[in-house]
Design an enzyme around this catalytic site. Sequence first.
Site, PDB file in Angstrom:
ATOM      1  N   ASP A  13      40.244  37.567  25.840  1.00  0.00           N
ATOM      2  CA  ASP A  13      41.045  37.448  26.877  1.00  0.00           C
ATOM      3  C   ASP A  13      40.356  36.462  27.889  1.00  0.00           C
ATOM      4  O   ASP A  13      39.051  36.170  27.534  1.00  0.00           O
ATOM      5  CB  ASP A  13      41.197  38.805  27.754  1.00  0.00           C
ATOM      6  CG  ASP A  13      42.307  38.644  28.731  1.00  0.00           C
ATOM      7  OD1 ASP A  13      42.987  37.866  28.811  1.00  0.00           O
ATOM      8  OD2 ASP A  13      41.961  39.495  29.910  1.00  0.00           O
ATOM      9  N   SER A  14      41.048  36.024  28.938  1.00  0.00           N
ATOM     10  CA  SER A  14      40.708  35.295  29.924  1.00  0.00           C
ATOM     11  C   SER A  14      39.752  35.976  30.876  1.00  0.00           C
ATOM     12  O   SER A  14      38.639  35.276  31.448  1.00  0.00           O
ATOM     13  CB  SER A  14      41.644  34.409  30.764  1.00  0.00           C
ATOM     14  OG  SER A  14      42.317  35.721  31.495  1.00  0.00           O
ATOM     15  N   TYR A  45      43.976  32.090  33.138  1.00  0.00           N
ATOM     16  CA  TYR A  45      44.852  31.219  32.317  1.00  0.00           C
ATOM     17  C   TYR A  45      46.321  31.192  32.843  1.00  0.00           C
ATOM     18  O   TYR A  45      47.099  30.102  32.761  1.00  0.00           O
ATOM     19  CB  TYR A  45      44.876  32.178  30.941  1.00  0.00           C
ATOM     20  CG  TYR A  45      43.996  31.636  29.929  1.00  0.00           C
ATOM     21  CD1 TYR A  45      42.637  30.864  30.273  1.00  0.00           C
ATOM     22  CD2 TYR A  45      43.700  32.265  28.529  1.00  0.00           C
ATOM     23  CE1 TYR A  45      41.519  30.871  29.517  1.00  0.00           C
ATOM     24  CE2 TYR A  45      42.796  32.170  27.762  1.00  0.00           C
ATOM     25  CZ  TYR A  45      41.511  31.341  28.242  1.00  0.00           C
ATOM     26  OH  TYR A  45      40.735  31.273  27.391  1.00  0.00           O
ATOM     27  N   GLY A  46      46.672  32.088  33.673  1.00  0.00           N
ATOM     28  CA  GLY A  46      47.954  32.314  34.143  1.00  0.00           C
ATOM     29  C   GLY A  46      48.514  30.998  35.004  1.00  0.00           C
ATOM     30  O   GLY A  46      49.654  30.583  35.090  1.00  0.00           O
ATOM     31  N   CYS A  77      45.765  38.868  25.436  1.00  0.00           N
ATOM     32  CA  CYS A  77      46.109  38.140  26.542  1.00  0.00           C
ATOM     33  C   CYS A  77      47.436  37.709  26.088  1.00  0.00           C
ATOM     34  O   CYS A  77      47.610  37.039  25.299  1.00  0.00           O
ATOM     35  CB  CYS A  77      45.107  37.051  26.837  1.00  0.00           C
ATOM     36  SG  CYS A  77      45.810  35.778  27.934  1.00  0.00           S
ATOM     37  N   ASN A  78      48.542  37.969  27.066  1.00  0.00           N
ATOM     38  CA  ASN A  78      49.922  37.671  26.771  1.00  0.00           C
ATOM     39  C   ASN A  78      49.989  36.133  26.775  1.00  0.00           C
ATOM     40  O   ASN A  78      50.654  35.465  26.218  1.00  0.00           O
ATOM     41  CB  ASN A  78      50.884  38.123  27.608  1.00  0.00           C
ATOM     42  CG  ASN A  78      51.057  39.613  27.469  1.00  0.00           C
ATOM     43  OD1 ASN A  78      52.086  39.716  26.954  1.00  0.00           O
ATOM     44  ND2 ASN A  78      50.269  40.538  28.220  1.00  0.00           N
ATOM     45  N   THR A  79      49.458  35.576  28.083  1.00  0.00           N
ATOM     46  CA  THR A  79      49.511  34.187  28.089  1.00  0.00           C
ATOM     47  C   THR A  79      48.801  33.179  26.873  1.00  0.00           C
ATOM     48  O   THR A  79      49.741  32.476  26.579  1.00  0.00           O
ATOM     49  CB  THR A  79      48.852  33.508  29.300  1.00  0.00           C
ATOM     50  OG1 THR A  79      49.357  34.154  30.489  1.00  0.00           O
ATOM     51  CG2 THR A  79      48.866  32.111  29.554  1.00  0.00           C
ATOM     52  N   CYS A 191      51.467  41.085  31.249  1.00  0.00           N
ATOM     53  CA  CYS A 191      49.814  40.643  31.195  1.00  0.00           C
ATOM     54  C   CYS A 191      49.004  41.661  31.101  1.00  0.00           C
ATOM     55  O   CYS A 191      49.135  42.645  31.770  1.00  0.00           O
ATOM     56  CB  CYS A 191      49.612  39.969  32.904  1.00  0.00           C
ATOM     57  SG  CYS A 191      47.780  39.523  33.027  1.00  0.00           S
ATOM     58  N   HIS A 193      46.233  42.235  32.222  1.00  0.00           N
ATOM     59  CA  HIS A 193      45.428  42.789  33.605  1.00  0.00           C
ATOM     60  C   HIS A 193      46.194  43.925  34.071  1.00  0.00           C
ATOM     61  O   HIS A 193      45.674  44.822  34.801  1.00  0.00           O
ATOM     62  CB  HIS A 193      45.311  41.874  34.337  1.00  0.00           C
ATOM     63  CG  HIS A 193      43.950  40.882  34.396  1.00  0.00           C
ATOM     64  ND1 HIS A 193      44.146  40.078  33.287  1.00  0.00           N
ATOM     65  CD2 HIS A 193      42.909  40.652  34.738  1.00  0.00           C
ATOM     66  CE1 HIS A 193      42.988  39.257  33.117  1.00  0.00           C
ATOM     67  NE2 HIS A 193      42.307  39.882  33.827  1.00  0.00           N
TER      68      HIS A 193
END
Length: 267
Positions: A13-14, A45-46, A77-79, A191, A193
Site C-alpha cells: 500500500d502507499s 497515492y490518491g 490499495c484501491n487507487t 480506500c 485507509h
Amino acid sequence: MTVASTAPLLFFDSGVGGLSILAPARTALPHAPIVYAADSAGFPYGTKSEAEIAARVPALLGRLVERYRPRLAVIACNTASTIALSAVRAALDIPVVGTVPAIKPAALLSQSRVFGVLGTDATVRQPYVDRLAAEYGSDCTVLRHGSAALVQLAEAKLRGEPLDPAVARDALAGLFDQPGGDQMDVVVLACTHFPLVEEELAAASPRPLRFVHGGEGIARRIAYLTQGQDWPAAAPPGTAVFTRLDEGVEPLRAALARYGLQRMEGL
C-alpha cells in the site's frame, strides 16, 4: 510449483491503509509469514496522476518480489489496484490479488437504492468504478466523493495522534450534500485507509449508515489461492518495509506490532 513454507504473503500500500486488508487475512491464515510494504516515499497515492501510479507501482512490486520471494502479492490499495493491477500481473510470475471498491455488496445491501463511494480522488474518478456501478448498481444512485484528508486521519490515528472529528464529518458531507444524499443508506469505503477510521465516520454521521469494504472477501481469495500450500508451524514475526524511513515511521511501531509486524526496515 512447490512453495516453500517460509514464503511470505506480501501486502503493498502507499501507507498503513492496507492493514485493514492484512487483519482479516491474518485471521484466515494465522500461520502465514507476512511482509507489509508501505510506499512512504510515494505517499499519498490518491492525489497523484494515473501516469505516476502506473509507472511507480509495478516497478516497486518488482523490487519487493525480488527481495522477499513471496508466494502471493496483495495490492492492498484501491487507487493502485484500479490503475496498475493489470500491469503488475503482467510483470510478476506470482498470483496478484487486487483491492477494488465493494460496490456489488453495497448494491445488494442498499434498501433506498442510493449508496455512496468514499475513496481517494484518484479512485473515485476511475472508469473501473463506472463499470462496477453500471454492472452491479444500475438501478441505484451512486454518489462519489474523494477525501485526501481522511487518508491522513487514518495515518494519524495509527500514530496515536489526536484526531479532528471535522475531517470525518466533512468527508461524509461530501456525499450527503449531493442530490439524493438524504436517501443514502450504505457507504462503500473505497480506500483501504478508511476502515481504520470507520468508528470516527459512524460517530460523525447524522444518521445510521452501513459501511462496507472488501477486507473479508480478499482474505477468502488469498486462502483460496494458497490452499494446499505448506505454512510454518507458527507465524514468524512479520516485517514492515518502508520505501522511506523518516520521522513519521517510528510512531507507527506500536500499531504495526498489533498487526503482527514486529520488524521494520527500509527498501
